[in-house]
Write an enzyme that holds these catalytic residues in place. Structure first.
Site, mmCIF file in Angstrom:
data_model
loop_
_atom_site.group_PDB
_atom_site.id
_atom_site.type_symbol
_atom_site.label_atom_id
_atom_site.label_comp_id
_atom_site.label_asym_id
_atom_site.label_seq_id
_atom_site.Cartn_x
_atom_site.Cartn_y
_atom_site.Cartn_z
ATOM 1 C CB CYS A 80 -0.896 0.073 1.229
ATOM 2 S SG CYS A 80 -2.085 -1.259 1.283
ATOM 3 C CG ASN A 129 2.862 0.426 3.398
ATOM 4 O OD1 ASN A 129 3.923 1.009 3.251
ATOM 5 N ND2 ASN A 129 2.663 -0.767 2.869
ATOM 6 N N GLY A 130 1.481 -2.276 5.318
ATOM 7 C CA GLY A 130 2.233 -3.287 6.060
ATOM 8 C C GLY A 130 1.394 -4.520 6.312
ATOM 9 C CE1 TYR A 136 9.181 -5.095 -9.180
ATOM 10 C CE2 TYR A 136 7.917 -5.196 -7.157
ATOM 11 C CZ TYR A 136 7.976 -5.246 -8.537
ATOM 12 O OH TYR A 136 6.830 -5.431 -9.254
ATOM 13 N N GLY A 149 0.252 0.226 -5.128
ATOM 14 C CA GLY A 149 -1.026 -0.478 -5.033
ATOM 15 C C GLY A 149 -2.022 0.071 -6.022
#
Ligand code: SF4
Length: 468
Positions: A9, A111-112, A254, A35
């Site tokens: 996210c 996020n996570g 990445y 995302g």
């Protein structure tokens, strides 16, 4: 660009700006790489929070002419783009997640991945709590609403101490934004300021460039940043220096955008260093270096520089392929790769080529591209990968396939070479990778290569664990 691993996210928040909603829209746009399954914005006028979320990209959800941004126009705003790592890709799991409890409204963006979400949820359900989503984020609002937590002098800090795993969180209360980062600092989160003086917070600094804000600093692991009428204030829910960070190395390799600055350095520069390291570790006689775009590009530039070989674009990525019909499963990923990468025959025919990519997950899409390069006339193909072989799953917010599905699981280098049908293969070593980083080696998570998880995972996290 292998579409087999996805970030969980992206977050953006801004306090006290007349154009906060438009700024959030732009900020989320620049975080879209983190995302694409759903997007949402929650905004407050100081007293009341409204929220809108939908499936698809930011541009699709808040499409021009929908009037949504106008309806949400308020000075205190948070936004979210989602890729699912816990819970299905459905509207109910989109964020920010707006709830109402005894102290008013709160919208949460995450996020996570919380590795104790299932345990906590089981406990709450046993006492009669009802959950409306299947994402791990909803447990946080239940924790916030618990009467014994509400009465704590700092309820938010108290609640954060119940969470285990990777989390960057934005909380929108009616009068403020609170941004928190887990004590290991696994995912990135930074704070900036616009020219008009409004504070902004985002997963990556590329979002600041988009809204004309300057980068101030990263939110520290274990820190809560509060943005309100008094400006920016900081406090820690875990004593600084008591936890060794575990920044996700994969963010650098990445996920993060090349223009971003995370974990103390620019992503593009870091990837070029990896490419140079790769060339030192795995030199080869060849005619040209080509990247798998876009994530392999920076490392390929570094490889070409170090090896003094020409760099060329042997594959071109189409930026006009929408994701509207794409669902996150293997079949659609393969179709997506086919649609997105096209070979430039003239750049590869009759040549010995070095193909550089950031990583290899299942290997099936990489092999597909190798075959296409052979059909285009490549004489020799030497695969170079800017991180070590991936052998273990991620439980901290990256949607890797299972261990059994990973190409490097139970395969040695020779077997990987045969599977991919390449003339040679070379991976950057873990020591080489960590040697390229600015921070000390022990400050990074490397579990997907080593299997050493810095936050112990008692129950392996399953993406659909919270679904009945
Ligand atoms: S296991 Fe790998 S992808 Fe997951 S947080 Fe650690 S380094 Fe990042």
């Amino acid at each position: 660009m292998i579409l087999e691993k996805k970030e969980s996210c992206g977050l953006f928040g801004i306090f006290g700006d007349a154009e906060a909603v438009q700024q959030t829209f732009l900020g989320l746009y620049s975080l879209q790489h983190r995302g694409q399954e759903s997007a949402g914005i929650a905004s407050s006028n100081g007293e009341f929070i409204q929220c809108y979320t939908g499936m698809g990209t930011v541009g699709r959800v808040f499409r021009s002419g929908s009037g949504l941004l106008e309806k949400l126009a308020n000075p205190i705003v948070i936004g979210h783009v989602r890729y699912s790592t816990t819970g299905s890709s459905i509207q109910l799991n989109s964020q920010p997640l707006l709830s109402e409890y005894s102290h008013g409204q709160v919208a949460v963006a995450h996020n996570g991945n919380l590795i104790n979400a299932q345990l906590l949820r089981d406990e709450y359900e046993a006492h009669g709590s009802i959950f409306k989503s299947t994402s791990d984020t909803e447990i946080i609002t239940h924790l916030l609403a618990k009467p014994t937590h509400v009465s704590n002098p700092d309820p938010l800090a108290h609640v954060l101490n119940h969470l285990q795993g990777a989390y960057c969180l934005l909380f929108l209360f009616a009068d403020r934004i609170e941004a928190a980062r887990d004590p290991y600092g696994i995912r990135p989160l930074c704070v900036g300021q616009t020219e008009k003086g409004s504070y902004v917070v985002a997963s990556e600094s590329c979002a600041f460039d988009m809204v004309g804000a300057k980068f101030i600093r990263e939110v520290e692991p274990g820190e809560i940043i509060r943005l309100d009428e008094k400006g920016l204030r900081s406090r820690f829910f875990v004593k600084p220096g008591t936890v060794t960070p575990a920044h996700c190395s994969f963010e650098h390799i990445y996920f993060a955008k090349q223009t971003s600055r995370i974990f103390g350095e620019n992503v593009h520069e870091f990837r070029k260093k990896l490419g140079r390291q790769l060339a030192k570790e795995h030199p080869v006689e060849a005619d040209v270096v080509i990247p798998i775009p876009d994530s392999g590009t920076s490392a390929a530039i570094g490889y070409a520089e170090q090896s003094k070989l020409p760099f060329d674009m042997g594959m071109v990525r189409s930026h006009y392929v929408g994701r509207t019909f794409i669902s996150p499963d293997q079949k659609s990923r393969e179709l997506e790769v086919k649609l997105k990468l096209a070979i430039v025959k003239e750049a590869v025919a009759r040549k010995r080529i070095v193909v550089v990519d950031d990583s290899i997950v299942r290997g099936t899409t990489t092999r597909g591209k190798i075959r296409t390069l052979r059909q285009a006339g490549a004489k020799q193909i030497h695969m170079r990968v800017s991180c070590p072989p991936l052998r273990f799953p991620c439980f901290y917010g990256v949607d890797f396939p299972t261990k059994e599905e990973l190409l490097a699981n139970n395969r040695n280098i020779e077997q990987i070479k045969e599977f991919l049908e390449v003339d040679s293969i070379g991976y950057c070593s873990l020591e080489g990778l960590l040697g390229c980083a600015t921070l000390p080696a022990e400050n990074y998570c490397t579990a997907c290569w080593t299997g050493k998880y810095k936050i112990p995972v008692d129950i392996p996290v399953n993406k659909f664990a919270l679904e009945r």
